[in-house]
Design an enzyme around this catalytic site. Structure first.
Site, PDB file in Angstrom:
ATOM      1  N   LEU A 175       1.354   7.790   3.279  1.00  0.00           N
ATOM      2  CA  LEU A 175       2.559   7.579   4.090  1.00  0.00           C
ATOM      3  C   LEU A 175       3.668   6.764   3.434  1.00  0.00           C
ATOM      4  O   LEU A 175       4.825   6.847   3.833  1.00  0.00           O
ATOM      5  CB  LEU A 175       2.169   6.878   5.414  1.00  0.00           C
ATOM      6  CG  LEU A 175       1.060   7.538   6.239  1.00  0.00           C
ATOM      7  CD1 LEU A 175       0.865   6.812   7.555  1.00  0.00           C
ATOM      8  CD2 LEU A 175       1.398   9.006   6.499  1.00  0.00           C
TER       9      LEU A 175
ATOM     10  N   TYR B  30     -13.176   0.292   9.970  1.00  0.00           N
ATOM     11  CA  TYR B  30     -11.735   0.590  10.042  1.00  0.00           C
ATOM     12  C   TYR B  30     -11.210   0.278  11.443  1.00  0.00           C
ATOM     13  O   TYR B  30     -10.210  -0.437  11.611  1.00  0.00           O
ATOM     14  CB  TYR B  30     -11.539   2.075   9.710  1.00  0.00           C
ATOM     15  CG  TYR B  30     -10.120   2.580   9.767  1.00  0.00           C
ATOM     16  CD1 TYR B  30      -9.113   2.035   8.977  1.00  0.00           C
ATOM     17  CD2 TYR B  30      -9.784   3.651  10.608  1.00  0.00           C
ATOM     18  CE1 TYR B  30      -7.814   2.537   9.022  1.00  0.00           C
ATOM     19  CE2 TYR B  30      -8.493   4.160  10.648  1.00  0.00           C
ATOM     20  CZ  TYR B  30      -7.514   3.592   9.865  1.00  0.00           C
ATOM     21  OH  TYR B  30      -6.232   4.091   9.904  1.00  0.00           O
TER      22      TYR B  30
ATOM     23  N   ILE C  42      -2.554  -7.354  -1.865  1.00  0.00           N
ATOM     24  CA  ILE C  42      -2.448  -8.142  -0.619  1.00  0.00           C
ATOM     25  C   ILE C  42      -3.542  -9.200  -0.504  1.00  0.00           C
ATOM     26  O   ILE C  42      -3.483 -10.056   0.367  1.00  0.00           O
ATOM     27  CB  ILE C  42      -2.456  -7.241   0.640  1.00  0.00           C
ATOM     28  CG1 ILE C  42      -3.729  -6.396   0.695  1.00  0.00           C
ATOM     29  CG2 ILE C  42      -1.211  -6.382   0.684  1.00  0.00           C
ATOM     30  CD1 ILE C  42      -4.071  -5.967   2.108  1.00  0.00           C
TER      31      ILE C  42
ATOM     32  N   LYS D 213      -8.697  -2.733  12.742  1.00  0.00           N
ATOM     33  CA  LYS D 213      -7.398  -2.428  13.360  1.00  0.00           C
ATOM     34  C   LYS D 213      -7.267  -3.110  14.727  1.00  0.00           C
ATOM     35  O   LYS D 213      -6.177  -3.553  15.089  1.00  0.00           O
ATOM     36  CB  LYS D 213      -7.196  -0.919  13.477  1.00  0.00           C
ATOM     37  CG  LYS D 213      -6.984  -0.224  12.129  1.00  0.00           C
ATOM     38  CD  LYS D 213      -5.671  -0.648  11.456  1.00  0.00           C
ATOM     39  CE  LYS D 213      -5.372   0.157  10.214  1.00  0.00           C
ATOM     40  NZ  LYS D 213      -4.101  -0.200   9.568  1.00  0.00           N
TER      41      LYS D 213
ATOM     42  N   ARG E 144      -1.943   0.316  -7.500  1.00  0.00           N
ATOM     43  CA  ARG E 144      -2.131   1.452  -8.413  1.00  0.00           C
ATOM     44  C   ARG E 144      -0.873   1.687  -9.229  1.00  0.00           C
ATOM     45  O   ARG E 144       0.205   1.229  -8.868  1.00  0.00           O
ATOM     46  CB  ARG E 144      -2.447   2.711  -7.602  1.00  0.00           C
ATOM     47  CG  ARG E 144      -3.767   2.608  -6.874  1.00  0.00           C
ATOM     48  CD  ARG E 144      -4.169   3.950  -6.329  1.00  0.00           C
ATOM     49  NE  ARG E 144      -3.562   4.277  -5.060  1.00  0.00           N
ATOM     50  CZ  ARG E 144      -3.219   5.511  -4.689  1.00  0.00           C
ATOM     51  NH1 ARG E 144      -3.372   6.527  -5.516  1.00  0.00           N
ATOM     52  NH2 ARG E 144      -2.701   5.738  -3.497  1.00  0.00           N
TER      53      ARG E 144
ATOM     54  N   GLY F 131       0.827  -1.219   0.000  1.00  0.00           N
ATOM     55  CA  GLY F 131       0.000   0.000   0.000  1.00  0.00           C
ATOM     56  C   GLY F 131       0.850   1.253   0.000  1.00  0.00           C
ATOM     57  O   GLY F 131       0.501   2.278   0.589  1.00  0.00           O
ATOM     58  N   GLY F 132       1.967   1.183  -0.720  1.00  0.00           N
ATOM     59  CA  GLY F 132       2.998   2.219  -0.613  1.00  0.00           C
ATOM     60  C   GLY F 132       2.714   3.510  -1.355  1.00  0.00           C
ATOM     61  O   GLY F 132       3.475   4.471  -1.216  1.00  0.00           O
ATOM     62  N   LEU F 133       1.652   3.571  -2.150  1.00  0.00           N
ATOM     63  CA  LEU F 133       1.386   4.818  -2.888  1.00  0.00           C
ATOM     64  C   LEU F 133       0.384   5.722  -2.174  1.00  0.00           C
ATOM     65  O   LEU F 133      -0.104   6.681  -2.750  1.00  0.00           O
ATOM     66  CB  LEU F 133       0.878   4.501  -4.297  1.00  0.00           C
ATOM     67  CG  LEU F 133       1.886   3.820  -5.220  1.00  0.00           C
ATOM     68  CD1 LEU F 133       1.296   3.653  -6.622  1.00  0.00           C
ATOM     69  CD2 LEU F 133       3.196   4.604  -5.303  1.00  0.00           C
TER      70      LEU F 133
END
Ligand SMILES: NC(=O)c1ccc[n+]([C@@H]2O[C@H](COP(=O)([O-])OP(=O)(O)OC[C@H]3O[C@@H](n4cnc5c(N)ncnc54)[C@H](O)[C@@H]3O)[C@@H](O)[C@H]2O)c1
Ligand SMILES: C[C@@H](O)[C@H](N)C(=O)O
Length: 386
Positions: free
Chosen positions: A80, A208, A120, A212, A103, A75-77
């Site tokens: 953060l 959410y 993922i 978590k 993406r 989820g690097g784009l």
């Protein structure tokens, strides 16, 4: 994985389950019914962090100076991930840090270091990446945030819960050190809100938040059950200058700076008195690296609150006004976001992080505002000059 392992009458289809099954079969003899009967500790499958003596220097035992961690960021784009990749590349070398997402990356990110497609929800794809790139550390950033999660609960459930199961399994199977961020959103209306300690009632009212809490508990369970080196920080709302937030309740605190300099006005979707814990991105990413590098014996817990400041939209507007005297803020409350914010902590107690591994933030509200306005100001000046 545990749900699949315990499913009655099946051996489960997860890779870890299959491996455990093979090992259990070799150790115990295969049961004639073909059903699951025993779960040997995962460390039987190979070396695990638990096998390092408690008094050893964990970091140097695993990675010598020439043997840097090889990192994958999922989820690097998002808001953060790129900043985290930049920080880790400075520390471990450009080619040792792989950014991934579903993406398409913009050119400047694609050319700044290794980027790879990773969904993922596709376990095989994840395992292939981990094996082919000899990954040793995984930062799991993929998620749907609080507001977008409420708008698409089934997708949030899939990405935030099913996706996490894949991450836990691949990390356990390949002895990875795993970082999963949690959030102030993991608390709910029945949690103490001012301040919120590490350990207290957690009954969030968003998918959410529920996902978590699930991640925190599953990670801690895998740590105790299988020796997974799971590390988790509960982030406050994160404020960044050069990346956009992905659909959360704290997004206003990023957008306000852009609008203040663009046209001197901002319409806020939370009430003026809504107090939430917040942090500048540099502090957040540094905390993430610090907890990943902490000696295991310094970690009395596996999930920590971290905090920097706490403010309301009104406080933030007052601070912006000191730099932009013509600034005007108006309020048009979004009922979904407001209800979420009203159930979240107002102040975060992060004393355990400060005591155990020396956490200390650098940015308070005045430094945050100056830094954000300087960034957007120079941006605006460049745009005007062009
Ligand atoms: N930004 C904050 O204020 C904040 C605060 C607390 C915790 N966190 C946590 O930090 C992490 C990163 O946050 P962020 O703000 O960068 O999030 P973001 O919403 O900006 O980015 C999330 C990324 O996940 C990706 N993604 C979605 N589905 C995926 C899939 N199936 N496979 C792979 N990737 C997928 C998206 O494409 C997106 O780029 C999240 O786990 C979030 O919960 C963020
Ligand atoms: C607080 C955090 O988890 C995220 N920024 C959200 O508002 O959803």
């Amino acid at each position: 994985m545990s749900a699949r392992l315990s499913r009655k009458g099946t051996c489960g289809e997860m890779p870890v389950a299959r491996l455990l099954w093979q090992v259990a079969g070799q150790m115990l003899g295969s049961p004639p019914c073909g059903c699951w009967i025993a779960t040997p500790p995962l460390r039987f499958l190979g070396t695990s962090p638990r096998q390092i003596p408690a008094d050893a220097n964990f970091h140097s035992a695993l990675f010598s100076e020439t043997d840097q961690p090889r990192v994958l960021i999922t989820g690097g784009l998002g808001q953060l991930g790129v900043g985290l990749a930049n920080l880790l590349r400075k520390r471990f070398g450009k080619d040792n840090v792989i950014l991934s997402d579903i993406r398409k990356p913009p050119d400047h990110i694609f050319h700044s270091g290794p980027f790879i497609y990773s969904d993922i929800l596709d376990y095989k794809n994840l395992r292939e990446i981990v094996v082919n790139n000899r990954i040793t550390w995984l930062f799991h950033y993929s998620a749907l945030l609080s507001a977008v999660g409420e708008a698409n609960v089934s997708l949030a459930r899939a990405v935030n819960i099913t996706g996490l199961h894949n991450i836990l399994d691949v990390a356990t199977e390949h002895n990875l050190r795993l970082f999963v961020p949690s959030t102030i959103g993991a608390f709910g209306p029945t949690s103490p809100r001012n301040p919120t300690p590490d350990l207290c009632v957690q009954r969030p009212r968003t998918i959410y938040g529920v996902s978590k809490v699930h991640a925190e508990l599953m990670g801690e369970y895998y740590h105790h059950r299988y020796g997974l080196d799971f590390r988790c920080l509960r982030y406050p709302g994160i404020i960044s200058a050069d990346s956009q937030p992905g659909g959360g309740t704290t997004d206003y605190a990023v957008q306000i700076f852009h609008n203040a300099l663009k046209n001197g006005k901002f319409e806020c979707n939370l009430k003026p008195s809504t107090r939430l814990p917040m942090m500048y991105i540099d502090d957040c990413l540094r905390a993430t690296l610090e907890v990943m590098e902490a000696l295991p014996e310094s970690l009395s817990m596996r999930t920590y609150n971290i905090n920097a400041m706490s403010f309301t939209p009104e406080d933030l507007a007052q601070e912006v006004l000191k730099h932009v005297p013509e600034f005007q803020i108006t309020y048009n409350v979004d009922s979904v976001r407001q209800a979420i914010a009203d159930s979240w902590p107002m102040n975060f107690d992060d004393s355990n992080a400060r005591k155990d591994w020396g956490w200390k933030h650098d940015f308070d509200l005045p430094e945050l505002v100056t830094t954000m306005l300087n960034f957007h100001g120079s941006d605006t000046r460049v745009a005007q000059a062009n």
